[in-house]
Scaffold this motif. Structure first.
Motif, PDB file in Angstrom:
ATOM      1  N   ASN A  72       0.799  -1.219   0.000  1.00  0.00           N
ATOM      2  CA  ASN A  72       0.000   0.000   0.000  1.00  0.00           C
ATOM      3  C   ASN A  72       0.839   1.280   0.000  1.00  0.00           C
ATOM      4  O   ASN A  72       0.306   2.353   0.169  1.00  0.00           O
ATOM      5  CB  ASN A  72      -0.979  -0.009   1.180  1.00  0.00           C
ATOM      6  N   THR A  73       2.140   1.171  -0.222  1.00  0.00           N
ATOM      7  CA  THR A  73       2.989   2.359  -0.251  1.00  0.00           C
ATOM      8  C   THR A  73       2.784   3.106  -1.560  1.00  0.00           C
ATOM      9  O   THR A  73       2.812   2.525  -2.632  1.00  0.00           O
ATOM     10  CB  THR A  73       4.475   1.975  -0.100  1.00  0.00           C
ATOM     11  N   GLY A  74       2.544   4.404  -1.454  1.00  0.00           N
ATOM     12  CA  GLY A  74       2.446   5.251  -2.636  1.00  0.00           C
ATOM     13  C   GLY A  74       1.123   5.200  -3.369  1.00  0.00           C
ATOM     14  O   GLY A  74       1.004   5.763  -4.450  1.00  0.00           O
ATOM     15  N   ILE A  75       0.114   4.572  -2.800  1.00  0.00           N
ATOM     16  CA  ILE A  75      -1.170   4.508  -3.501  1.00  0.00           C
ATOM     17  C   ILE A  75      -2.113   5.604  -3.019  1.00  0.00           C
ATOM     18  O   ILE A  75      -2.007   6.080  -1.890  1.00  0.00           O
ATOM     19  CB  ILE A  75      -1.846   3.124  -3.366  1.00  0.00           C
ATOM     20  N   ASN A  76      -3.019   6.005  -3.903  1.00  0.00           N
ATOM     21  CA  ASN A  76      -4.052   6.970  -3.542  1.00  0.00           C
ATOM     22  C   ASN A  76      -5.099   6.239  -2.711  1.00  0.00           C
ATOM     23  O   ASN A  76      -5.778   5.345  -3.199  1.00  0.00           O
ATOM     24  CB  ASN A  76      -4.674   7.563  -4.807  1.00  0.00           C
ATOM     25  N   LEU A  77      -5.230   6.593  -1.453  1.00  0.00           N
ATOM     26  CA  LEU A  77      -6.173   5.932  -0.565  1.00  0.00           C
ATOM     27  C   LEU A  77      -7.590   6.454  -0.740  1.00  0.00           C
ATOM     28  O   LEU A  77      -8.557   5.695  -0.673  1.00  0.00           O
ATOM     29  CB  LEU A  77      -5.737   6.117   0.889  1.00  0.00           C
ATOM     30  N   VAL A  78      -7.717   7.751  -0.957  1.00  0.00           N
ATOM     31  CA  VAL A  78      -9.045   8.362  -1.102  1.00  0.00           C
ATOM     32  C   VAL A  78      -8.864   9.747  -1.730  1.00  0.00           C
ATOM     33  O   VAL A  78      -7.829  10.386  -1.567  1.00  0.00           O
ATOM     34  CB  VAL A  78      -9.768   8.451   0.267  1.00  0.00           C
ATOM     35  N   THR A  79      -9.878  10.175  -2.458  1.00  0.00           N
ATOM     36  CA  THR A  79      -9.884  11.514  -3.043  1.00  0.00           C
ATOM     37  C   THR A  79     -10.960  12.335  -2.342  1.00  0.00           C
ATOM     38  O   THR A  79     -12.097  11.892  -2.194  1.00  0.00           O
ATOM     39  CB  THR A  79     -10.169  11.443  -4.558  1.00  0.00           C
ATOM     40  N   LEU A  80     -10.585  13.538  -1.897  1.00  0.00           N
ATOM     41  CA  LEU A  80     -11.478  14.428  -1.153  1.00  0.00           C
ATOM     42  C   LEU A  80     -11.774  15.665  -1.991  1.00  0.00           C
ATOM     43  O   LEU A  80     -10.937  16.099  -2.787  1.00  0.00           O
ATOM     44  CB  LEU A  80     -10.819  14.870   0.153  1.00  0.00           C
ATOM     45  N   ARG A  81     -12.941  16.220  -1.773  1.00  0.00           N
ATOM     46  CA  ARG A  81     -13.287  17.473  -2.447  1.00  0.00           C
ATOM     47  C   ARG A  81     -14.013  18.367  -1.464  1.00  0.00           C
ATOM     48  O   ARG A  81     -14.906  17.923  -0.743  1.00  0.00           O
ATOM     49  CB  ARG A  81     -14.180  17.221  -3.654  1.00  0.00           C
ATOM     50  N   ALA A  82     -13.609  19.613  -1.461  1.00  0.00           N
ATOM     51  CA  ALA A  82     -14.291  20.626  -0.665  1.00  0.00           C
ATOM     52  C   ALA A  82     -14.654  21.771  -1.597  1.00  0.00           C
ATOM     53  O   ALA A  82     -14.033  21.966  -2.644  1.00  0.00           O
ATOM     54  CB  ALA A  82     -13.401  21.124   0.467  1.00  0.00           C
ATOM     55  N   ALA A  83     -15.660  22.504  -1.214  1.00  0.00           N
ATOM     56  CA  ALA A  83     -16.069  23.666  -2.011  1.00  0.00           C
ATOM     57  C   ALA A  83     -16.714  24.678  -1.077  1.00  0.00           C
ATOM     58  O   ALA A  83     -17.161  24.348   0.015  1.00  0.00           O
ATOM     59  CB  ALA A  83     -17.053  23.239  -3.096  1.00  0.00           C
TER      60      ALA A  83
ATOM     61  N   TYR B 100      -2.372  10.044   0.069  1.00  0.00           N
ATOM     62  CA  TYR B 100      -1.436   8.972  -0.278  1.00  0.00           C
ATOM     63  C   TYR B 100      -0.768   8.407   0.975  1.00  0.00           C
ATOM     64  O   TYR B 100      -0.572   9.124   1.955  1.00  0.00           O
ATOM     65  CB  TYR B 100      -0.329   9.500  -1.202  1.00  0.00           C
ATOM     66  N   SER B 101      -0.386   7.139   0.886  1.00  0.00           N
ATOM     67  CA  SER B 101       0.448   6.548   1.945  1.00  0.00           C
ATOM     68  C   SER B 101       1.903   6.667   1.499  1.00  0.00           C
ATOM     69  O   SER B 101       2.234   6.379   0.354  1.00  0.00           O
ATOM     70  CB  SER B 101       0.076   5.081   2.185  1.00  0.00           C
ATOM     71  N   ASN B 102       2.753   7.109   2.401  1.00  0.00           N
ATOM     72  CA  ASN B 102       4.184   7.269   2.113  1.00  0.00           C
ATOM     73  C   ASN B 102       5.009   6.097   2.600  1.00  0.00           C
ATOM     74  O   ASN B 102       6.205   6.039   2.335  1.00  0.00           O
ATOM     75  CB  ASN B 102       4.730   8.527   2.797  1.00  0.00           C
ATOM     76  N   ALA B 103       4.406   5.203   3.348  1.00  0.00           N
ATOM     77  CA  ALA B 103       5.144   4.092   3.953  1.00  0.00           C
ATOM     78  C   ALA B 103       4.253   2.857   3.949  1.00  0.00           C
ATOM     79  O   ALA B 103       3.039   2.952   3.798  1.00  0.00           O
ATOM     80  CB  ALA B 103       5.543   4.445   5.390  1.00  0.00           C
ATOM     81  N   SER B 104       4.883   1.730   4.129  1.00  0.00           N
ATOM     82  CA  SER B 104       4.123   0.492   4.234  1.00  0.00           C
ATOM     83  C   SER B 104       3.325   0.514   5.530  1.00  0.00           C
ATOM     84  O   SER B 104       3.843   0.857   6.585  1.00  0.00           O
ATOM     85  CB  SER B 104       5.090  -0.699   4.219  1.00  0.00           C
ATOM     86  N   LEU B 105       2.064   0.168   5.437  1.00  0.00           N
ATOM     87  CA  LEU B 105       1.187   0.185   6.605  1.00  0.00           C
ATOM     88  C   LEU B 105       1.060  -1.241   7.123  1.00  0.00           C
ATOM     89  O   LEU B 105       0.776  -2.161   6.360  1.00  0.00           O
ATOM     90  CB  LEU B 105      -0.187   0.733   6.215  1.00  0.00           C
ATOM     91  N   ASP B 106       1.276  -1.424   8.425  1.00  0.00           N
ATOM     92  CA  ASP B 106       1.295  -2.760   9.017  1.00  0.00           C
ATOM     93  C   ASP B 106       0.219  -2.871  10.091  1.00  0.00           C
ATOM     94  O   ASP B 106       0.244  -2.125  11.076  1.00  0.00           O
ATOM     95  CB  ASP B 106       2.679  -3.042   9.610  1.00  0.00           C
ATOM     96  N   PHE B 107      -0.712  -3.792   9.910  1.00  0.00           N
ATOM     97  CA  PHE B 107      -1.819  -3.994  10.837  1.00  0.00           C
ATOM     98  C   PHE B 107      -1.324  -4.276  12.251  1.00  0.00           C
ATOM     99  O   PHE B 107      -1.878  -3.763  13.224  1.00  0.00           O
ATOM    100  CB  PHE B 107      -2.700  -5.142  10.338  1.00  0.00           C
ATOM    101  N   GLU B 108      -0.286  -5.118  12.378  1.00  0.00           N
ATOM    102  CA  GLU B 108       0.195  -5.507  13.709  1.00  0.00           C
ATOM    103  C   GLU B 108       0.854  -4.339  14.443  1.00  0.00           C
ATOM    104  O   GLU B 108       0.873  -4.308  15.669  1.00  0.00           O
ATOM    105  CB  GLU B 108       1.176  -6.683  13.598  1.00  0.00           C
TER     106      GLU B 108
END
Length: 151
Positions: free
Chosen positions: A18-29, A70-78
């Protein structure tokens, strides 16, 4: 004040790759008189882990500012199964055109545990003995192995 499409965004993803992936896109107005107006916005992580997550601004097909988380690092559940970010949108009004205003949303990131840890035995060396005349299928010992995964 800028407002986001949602008060809270909830993202669930597996803990691996999951490193470097777009997790969610947000929009404000900003809304003026009940209608949405396109105002230049700056997005910032107001609270949460800024070393693990970052924002990248963009524009949607309608010309409104959006931001990708984006996530900049590997995310570890434990290590940490959940993250919470507060993302703020700040309008970029030039000086003299009113006060800068902001709005916030919460991004909740829930990791899904995967079987990514090797099992280990409680003892590094296990000794047992078996009688020479033991019958077939005789239990000769019970050994316990565990891993850090939740399931």
């Amino acid at each position: 004040d800028p407002s986001f499409d949602l008060e809270q965004y909830i993202v669930s993803l597996p803990e691996t790759n999951n490193t470097g992936i777009n997790l969610v896109t947000l929009r404000a107005a900003e809304r003026v008189g009940g209608r949405v107006i396109s105002t230049p916005l700056e997005y910032v992580i107001a609270s949460g882990n800024t070393t693990v997550f970052s924002l990248a601004a963009g524009e949607d097909s309608s010309g409104f500012d959006i931001v990708h988380v984006y996530s900049n690092a590997s995310l570890d559940f434990e290590t940490q199964p959940r993250f919470t970010l507060e993302v703020m949108a700040v309008n970029q009004r030039p000086t003299g055109e009113g006060f800068q205003r902001n709005g916030t949303t919460i991004v909740s990131i829930n990791l899904i545990d995967v079987n990514d840890n090797y099992p280990t035995f409680e003892q590094s060396v296990i000794n047992t003995s078996v009688r020479e005349d033991a019958s077939r299928n005789t239990i000769v010992g019970t050994f316990v192995a565990t891993d850090a995964d939740s399931g």
